[in-house]
Design a protein around this motif. Sequence first.
Motif, short mmCIF file in Angstrom:
data_model
loop_
_atom_site.label_atom_id
_atom_site.label_comp_id
_atom_site.label_asym_id
_atom_site.label_seq_id
_atom_site.Cartn_x
_atom_site.Cartn_y
_atom_site.Cartn_z
N UNK A 262 0.60 -1.46 0.06
CA UNK A 262 -0.28 -0.13 -0.05
C UNK A 262 0.84 1.36 -0.04
N UNK A 263 1.56 1.20 0.95
CA UNK A 263 2.90 2.77 0.68
C UNK A 263 3.16 2.30 -1.02
N UNK A 264 3.20 1.65 -1.45
CA UNK A 264 4.20 1.97 -3.09
C UNK A 264 3.37 2.05 -3.90
N UNK A 265 2.48 1.74 -3.33
CA UNK A 265 0.92 1.91 -4.59
C UNK A 265 0.57 3.83 -4.11
N UNK A 266 0.55 4.16 -2.41
CA UNK A 266 0.06 4.94 -2.78
C UNK A 266 1.00 6.54 -3.03
N UNK A 267 1.94 6.16 -3.36
CA UNK A 267 3.08 6.62 -3.37
C UNK A 267 3.15 7.26 -5.00
N UNK A 268 3.22 6.18 -5.66
CA UNK A 268 2.21 5.51 -7.25
C UNK A 268 1.42 6.57 -7.43
#
Length: 280
Positions: A262-268
């Motif tokens: 989720x942190x990676x997706x949110x950054x995207x």
Amino acid sequence: MTEPSRRGHLPINGLSLYHEVYGDLGGATTSPLLLIPGAFMATGSMTSWVSAFAGQRAVIIFDQQGHGRTPDTSRAMSYEQFADDAAALLRALEVERADVMGYSQGGGVALQLAIRHPSLVGKLVSLSATYRKDGWYPSVLAGIEGLDAAALAGTPVETAFKEHTPDASAFDAYLAKMKVLNIDDQNISDAQMRSISAPTMVIVGDADGVKPEHAVAMFNLRGGGDEDAAASGVLQKVPAARLVILPATSHIGISGEAAVLVPMVSAFLDDVVPATPDLF
């Protein structure tokens, strides 16, 4: 556990389609996120993802045809039709544009949504999904071929289906259609993949049912790779596409990695450029 701000059924393309909304669709500054679960899976299968994203943005999730609380009909199943259902749901909810994340079968539906209804899709996240049948290991398709009602007896899949349609023959018919859908899969061309306007993130596990080389092909077709960054060692702009391959992670296992992903997706979704350490 996060509770929906609204839930219920809507008449969508001949279906009584069950959906849930978390947060305020009208008042947010960020685009809502549409989550599409995988084959045989319902809204409850993605509670950890909903809870993780709902603090940052409105979230919409729904049960596809025959899944969970959405009864099956005599209508044929296809990735294209499921994408049209998702588009009709967004329009019914008066959502002009959403980011879309789909897992497995839901990822294939998300790709079709981006192709068939590009104006509705802001960003696209493909989680453990393919754009062509040959993206799966042959053993995945063989496993689906051997699936029958006995294998699903007593599971949440059977329980949810029979709560709205207790007829055993209807469950058998649903299962037969689902096997055809997932064994035949879909055949999105390279040109169609290149034509998608939504920035794309591709996520798989290294022990996934999706071949890693297929995920890399998806990444490349979506504009992945940066020659300038390769030359300088530093990203100068937001990447056109992002690729994540999680170690020691299977197709089922990746569905439980919300805390990591989720942190990676949110950054995207938020166009965050990865930080570069000061080495020189």
